[in-house]
Write a protein that holds these residues in place. Structure first.
Motif, PDB file in Angstrom:
ATOM      1  N   THR A 202       0.857  -1.180   0.000  1.00 35.41           N
ATOM      2  CA  THR A 202       0.000   0.000   0.000  1.00 35.41           C
ATOM      3  C   THR A 202       0.896   1.234   0.000  1.00 35.41           C
ATOM      4  O   THR A 202       1.840   1.314   0.797  1.00 35.41           O
ATOM      5  CB  THR A 202      -0.908   0.025   1.240  1.00 35.41           C
ATOM      6  N   PHE A 204       1.370   5.021   0.864  1.00 37.02           N
ATOM      7  CA  PHE A 204       0.802   6.064   1.706  1.00 37.02           C
ATOM      8  C   PHE A 204       1.392   7.410   1.282  1.00 37.02           C
ATOM      9  O   PHE A 204       2.610   7.612   1.336  1.00 37.02           O
ATOM     10  CB  PHE A 204       1.122   5.789   3.182  1.00 37.02           C
ATOM     11  N   ARG A 253      -2.042  -3.952   6.773  1.00 36.82           N
ATOM     12  CA  ARG A 253      -1.719  -2.762   5.966  1.00 36.82           C
ATOM     13  C   ARG A 253      -2.732  -1.649   6.203  1.00 36.82           C
ATOM     14  O   ARG A 253      -2.362  -0.474   6.322  1.00 36.82           O
ATOM     15  CB  ARG A 253      -1.696  -3.127   4.478  1.00 36.82           C
ATOM     16  N   ARG A 257      -1.986   2.005   7.708  1.00 34.19           N
ATOM     17  CA  ARG A 257      -2.313   3.204   6.922  1.00 34.19           C
ATOM     18  C   ARG A 257      -3.159   4.179   7.736  1.00 34.19           C
ATOM     19  O   ARG A 257      -2.878   5.392   7.788  1.00 34.19           O
ATOM     20  CB  ARG A 257      -3.069   2.797   5.657  1.00 34.19           C
TER      21      ARG A 257
END
Length: 510
Positions: A202, A204, A253, A257
């Motif tokens: 992911t 960010f 994840r 986040r």
């Protein structure tokens, strides 16, 4: 001195005369006051008498009015009672009339029944005479004739039924394949779902690169605390305005986040604050999981799910299989099952329920050695799902015997959802290579004659020669193949190794 005496006497006489006069004046005044008081008393008395008389008359009028109203109510009640009495009398007369009619009908029916009984007796006598004549003419008893007739009818019915069955089977063979294709194609066309490919990272995004230093912290203590609390790997490199969160678990994840987002918005980034925010975010994600499960069940019109099953369905949002989002796959399978069951004349609600729950074994709270289909069936049975739903879940990879028609429907729709173009990320070359590797590993063992990788690589069937390996050795062979696959290959889920040993004897008649 004499004058003084006269003066004294004069004063005494004057005082007596004055006293008498004063007394006379007071008496007259007193009498006038008494007379005035008597007159006023008479006036007041007359006034009071008039008031009392007026009140008496008012009370009398009120009582007369109340008595009149009460008399009117009594009259109304009497009238109602009279009307009710008249109605009851009429009803009693009607009941009496109906009773009389019922008695007459009963008597008439008794007479008819007696006549019918006499006719039945006469008919039985005639039938008995007729049967005796037939037996005398045919030379067979009634039981023997009946048995011969029944046997004849059985043979004829058996012949007709066999012919009818053959016609149906011939027609089914001609049309079954075409009809099955039509149902599958129509089902796929009626269910359209977007394709979502899951990744293992992911990205960010941050406003500026200064935030990276605050996230790393002094000597890296902040980033280490965040990685330890969330169980992910955070990659901070030269990529501008971006931080990469890497983990195979999408839930971790997502927690990382959300925690990063709150920490950066708050501005306070230190290990104690990180642990506090991560704990809070975990609670938020758990609530979101439950809400997602409830919303999914409501959207699909599925009711009565156990709360734990609802939570497991919500967890599917953060799981993937071959890159395909598991919740989206379950929803699509549920819709496909509903449409296909409706096409086949089965219960679409049960099929949709089984399709939604078929992969619950892929999101366990604890590790299990069972295949996901069997573990899912175990969970469904634990949370009071019906036996046909449990069987459809456990049998959709042929790891349990199918006992209902829901099971093949779920199996087919699961394959349709996973086989759609773009639904899963695994490319054809990698897929074929994995199947070949499975077969080559099994073929390398002595005594193996044939190997087949089936069910998209979830099962490996190994056929061995009966003259080369005995029954005890096949257990060791399956364990060795499984251990080698675990050590040398990368694959999703589990691979079932089935070793088959059989002896065949073939002869030909010429």
């Amino acid at each position: 001195m004499y004058e003084a005496i006269l003066i004294v006497i004069g004063l005494v006489i004057g005082g007596c005369a004055g006293y008498s006069f004063f007394r006379y004046v007071l008496k007259k005044k007193y009498l006038r006051m008494i007379e005035t008081a008597n007159k006023e008393a008479d006036v007041i008395k007359e006034k009071k008498l008039l008031e009392v008389k007026e009140k008496f008359l008012n009370k009398k009028a009120e009582l007369e009015k109340e008595v009149q109203q009460r008399n009117q109510r009594i009259l109304q009640v009497e009238n109602k009672l009279k009307q009710r009495e008249i109605g009851l009398n009429q009803r009693q007369e009607e009941l009496g009339r109906r009773k009389q009619e019922l008695d007459n009908t009963h008597n008439r029916l008794n007479t008819q029944q007696q006549a019918l009984n006499r006719k039945e007796e006469e008919l039985e006598k005639l039938q008995l005479k007729e049967r005796e004549k037939l037996e005398e003419l045919s030379g067979l008893s009634a039981d023997e004739a009946k048995k011969r007739l029944v046997d004849s009818l059985k043979d004829e019915a058996r012949s007709n039924a066999q012919s009818y069955i053959n016609d149906i089977m011939d027609d089914a063979k001609l049309t079954a394949n075409k009809e099955a294709k039509r149902i599958v194609i129509q089902t796929i066309q009626r269910v359209a779902t977007e394709t979502a490919i899951e990744n293992s990272v992911t990205v960010f995004h941050i406003d500026n690169d200064e935030v990276k230093g605050r996230i790393i912290g002094r000597e890296g203590r902040n980033i280490r605390a965040l990685e330890a609390a969330t169980g992910v790997e955070i990659v901070v490199d030269d990529t501008p305005e971006a931080i990469v969160i890497s983990a195979f678990d999408p839930v971790r994840r997502e927690i990382c986040r959300l925690a990063l987002h709150q920490l950066i918005a708050d501005g306070r980034i230190h290990p104690a604050r990180i642990e506090e925010v991560v704990a809070k975010v975990k609670k938020q994600v758990e609530d979101e999981v439950i809400e997602t499960g409830k919303r999914t069940a409501i959207d699909l019109g599925i009711h009565g799910l156990h709360p734990e099953l609802v939570r497991i369905i919500g967890k599917m949002k953060y799981r993937s299989s071959y890159g395909q989002n598991l919740l989206q796959h379950a929803r699509e399978t549920a819709n496909l099952c509903s449409v296909m069951a409706a096409e086949l004349g089965l219960n679409p609600k049960k099929a949709k329920r089984a399709g939604l729950l078929h992969d619950i074994g892929k999101v366990p709270d604890e590790e299990s050695e069972l295949p996901h289909a069997l573990y899912g069936a175990k969970l469904a049975e634990k949370y009071k799902e019906k036996p046909e739903i449990v069987n459809a879940i456990g049998a959709h990879h042929d790891e349990m015997e199918m006992t209902t028609l829901l099971a093949p429907i779920v199996q087919v729709c699961d394959a349709i959802s996973g086989a759609r173009p773009g639904a899963r990320r695994e490319i054809a070359e990698a897929y074929i290579k994995r199947l070949n590797d499975l077969e080559q590993i099994a073929s390398s063992y002595e005594g193996v004659t044939k190997t087949y990788a089936i069910q998209a690589g979830r099962e490996l069937r190994v056929i061995v020669g009966a003259d080369k390996i005995d029954d005890k050795q096949i257990e060791k062979l399956s364990a060795d193949i499984a251990r080698r696959i675990q050590d040398e290959m990368t694959y999703p889920g589990q691979v079932k190794i089935t070793v088959i040993r059989e002896t065949r004897s073939v002869s030909y008649a010429k």
